[in-house]
Structures are given as structure tokens and as C-alpha cells.
Scaffold this motif. Sequence first.
Motif, PDB file in Angstrom:
ATOM      1  N   ARG A 148       1.261   9.314  -5.528  1.00  0.00           N
ATOM      2  CA  ARG A 148       1.720  10.700  -5.267  1.00  0.00           C
ATOM      3  C   ARG A 148       2.599  11.198  -6.404  1.00  0.00           C
ATOM      4  NH1 ARG A 148       1.936   9.042   0.191  1.00  0.00           N
ATOM      5  NH2 ARG A 148       4.125   8.431  -0.016  1.00  0.00           N
ATOM      6  N   LYS A 149       3.418  10.260  -6.953  1.00  0.00           N
ATOM      7  CA  LYS A 149       4.270  10.683  -8.073  1.00  0.00           C
ATOM      8  C   LYS A 149       3.444  10.965  -9.321  1.00  0.00           C
ATOM      9  CE  LYS A 149       8.467   8.295  -6.624  1.00  0.00           C
ATOM     10  NZ  LYS A 149       9.419   7.214  -6.934  1.00  0.00           N
ATOM     11  N   GLU A 150       2.457  10.090  -9.544  1.00  0.00           N
ATOM     12  CA  GLU A 150       1.651  10.257 -10.759  1.00  0.00           C
ATOM     13  C   GLU A 150       0.668  11.432 -10.640  1.00  0.00           C
ATOM     14  OE1 GLU A 150       1.523   5.491 -11.972  1.00  0.00           O
ATOM     15  OE2 GLU A 150      -0.271   6.539 -11.251  1.00  0.00           O
ATOM     16  N   ALA A 151       0.181  11.698  -9.383  1.00  0.00           N
ATOM     17  CA  ALA A 151      -0.858  12.727  -9.236  1.00  0.00           C
ATOM     18  C   ALA A 151      -0.345  13.938  -8.462  1.00  0.00           C
ATOM     19  CB  ALA A 151      -2.055  12.130  -8.540  1.00  0.00           C
ATOM     20  N   GLN A 210       0.819  -1.205   0.000  1.00  0.00           N
ATOM     21  CA  GLN A 210       0.000   0.000   0.000  1.00  0.00           C
ATOM     22  C   GLN A 210       0.862   1.269   0.000  1.00  0.00           C
ATOM     23  OE1 GLN A 210      -2.652  -0.241   3.274  1.00  0.00           O
ATOM     24  NE2 GLN A 210      -3.949  -1.861   2.343  1.00  0.00           N
ATOM     25  N   ALA A 211       1.972   1.214   0.745  1.00  0.00           N
ATOM     26  CA  ALA A 211       2.865   2.391   0.759  1.00  0.00           C
ATOM     27  C   ALA A 211       3.458   2.654  -0.619  1.00  0.00           C
ATOM     28  CB  ALA A 211       3.969   2.173   1.781  1.00  0.00           C
ATOM     29  N   ARG A 212       3.828   1.519  -1.280  1.00  0.00           N
ATOM     30  CA  ARG A 212       4.369   1.676  -2.634  1.00  0.00           C
ATOM     31  C   ARG A 212       3.323   2.266  -3.583  1.00  0.00           C
ATOM     32  NH1 ARG A 212       7.295  -4.216  -3.167  1.00  0.00           N
ATOM     33  NH2 ARG A 212       9.050  -3.761  -1.732  1.00  0.00           N
ATOM     34  N   GLU A 213       2.094   1.750  -3.455  1.00  0.00           N
ATOM     35  CA  GLU A 213       1.038   2.259  -4.325  1.00  0.00           C
ATOM     36  C   GLU A 213       0.771   3.748  -4.056  1.00  0.00           C
ATOM     37  OE1 GLU A 213      -1.457  -1.936  -4.784  1.00  0.00           O
ATOM     38  OE2 GLU A 213      -2.297  -0.238  -3.687  1.00  0.00           O
TER      39      GLU A 213
END
Length: 318
Positions: free
Chosen positions: A102-105, A94-97
Motif C-alpha cells: 500500500r505504501k509503495e503503490a 502478509q499484513a506487513r507485505e
Amino acid sequence: GKEVLLLMQALNTLSTPEEKLAALCKKYADLLEESRNVQKQMKILQKKQAQVVKEKVHLQSEHSKAILARSKLESLCRELQRHNKTLKEENTQQAREEEERRKEATAHFQITLNEIQAQLEQHDIHNAKLRQENIELGEKLKKLIEQYALREEHIDKVFKHKELQQQLVDAKLQQTTQLIKEAEEKHQREREFLLKEATESRHKCEQMKQQEAQLKQQLSLYMDKFEEFQTTMAKSNELFTTFRQEMEKMTKKIKKLEKETIVWRTKWENNNKALLQMAEEKTVRDKEYKGFQIKLERLEKLCRALQTERNELNEKVE
């Protein structure tokens, strides 16, 4: 041995054969009572041995139950470890997702910040609940491990007590085997003595038969004389009366001898029956002794197997 010599001396003090035979019968009854007492003791020891075997089986079942409980606890521990591992993997996933989101949005960070915070709070609440459950399970496992240790101590004490009982049963069994051996030796001596008495009574019976034949010959001679006296009855009434008295005495003596021969024959038959009964009792006792030895060997094998199993379980526990 000394007992046979004492018995011979006691029989020599008696005057008539009937008293000797009565003394022999009394001695045989005493020996039979001793053998019955020994058999009763053997039956009591067999019952105690069966009870010890039942208790051992019960302890084995309890021990197997304890082993099953321990295996269940180990499976629960493994399941708990798997659950914690999956939770950690889910949290990391979940942290990775979230990091990728956060990087994508980055452009939509301000819009979705409240939603992410809400999700993080929910995850924190869920993780706190899982931590509390892990702590409770750890305490339960600790209590179960303590109970298992106490159970192991109790089982060790019970095994020590059963080993002491087994040693006591072995000592009593050795004592009973010694008593059986002594009783067999006594029966052998008494059997030899009774055989000797039987041969003597047979010899006396033969002598009585010979005397009976001699008396019958004398009776036939007297009958011949009686026929001769009948020819001269008119001349010698006094001789006839005396001869008749002698005839009556001889017939009484013959009847008495016949009774004595019957008595000796019955005594000889009773002695033979007693010898046969003693031989049958000896065979039965030998069979019981062999069966008891087989049971003892099986019990010793079972004790050794239980001891090895207990040692292996102790090694596994350590």
C-alpha cells in the motif's frame, strides 16, 4: 512331643509286632497323605500367583499404552500450537507485505483495491476455517483428556484390587509355610520313632540269629545222639521213635524260627526303605520351599518396582 507319646501308648496297647508295624505303616500313610495335600495347596497357590503376575503384566502393558496415547496427545497439542504460531506469523507477514504494497503503490490504490479486498475476503474465509478446525481439535483433545482421566481411575481401582489379591496370596503363602514347617516337624518325630523301632527290630533279629545258632548247635548235638542211637536201634525202638519225634519238633521249630528271622529281616529292610524315602521327600520339599521363597522374593521386588513406577507416573500426571 505329645503325638509321639500318644503313638507309643497306642503301640503299647497292641500285642504283636505285626500289628505295631501295621499301625506304623498306617500312620506313615496318613502323614504322606497330609504332605501331598500340602503340596497340592502349594501348587494351587503357585498357579494363583502366576495368574496374578500375568494380570500385572497385562496392566503394565495397558498402562504403557495409555502413556503412549498421552505422549501422542501431547505431540498433537504441540503440533497444533506450532500450526497456530505459523498461521499467526503468516498473517502478520502478509499484513506487513500488504502495508508495504500500500505504501509503495499509493498511485495504483484505486486500481488494485478490488484485488486486495478479494484477497482479504479469501484470507478471512481461510482464517475462519482454521479457527473452526482449532475449535474441533480442542473439543477432541478435551474428550481424550476426559477418557484418559477415566482410564487412570480404572487402572487405580484395578491396582488396588490386585494389591488386595497379593495380600491374600501372601497370607495363604504364610499359612502354607507354617503347615510345611509343622509337617516337617512331624516327619522328624516319626523318623526318630522309626529309627528307634528299626534298632529294636535289628536287636530282635540278632537275638533270633543267636537263637538259630543255638538251635543249630542243639541240632548237631541231637544228630550226634541220633548216630549213637542208631548203634542201639535194635535194642531201643521206643527210644528211637521218641527221639525221631523230638527231631521233627526241632526241625519244625527251626523252620519256624527261620521264617520269623526272614520276616524280621524284611521288616527291617522295609523300615530302612521308608526312612530313605522320607529323607528324599524331605530334600525335595526343602528344594521346593527354597524355590517358592525365591519366587516370592522376585514377586515382592516386582511389586515394589511397580509401586515406585506408579508413584512416579502419578507425580508426573499431577
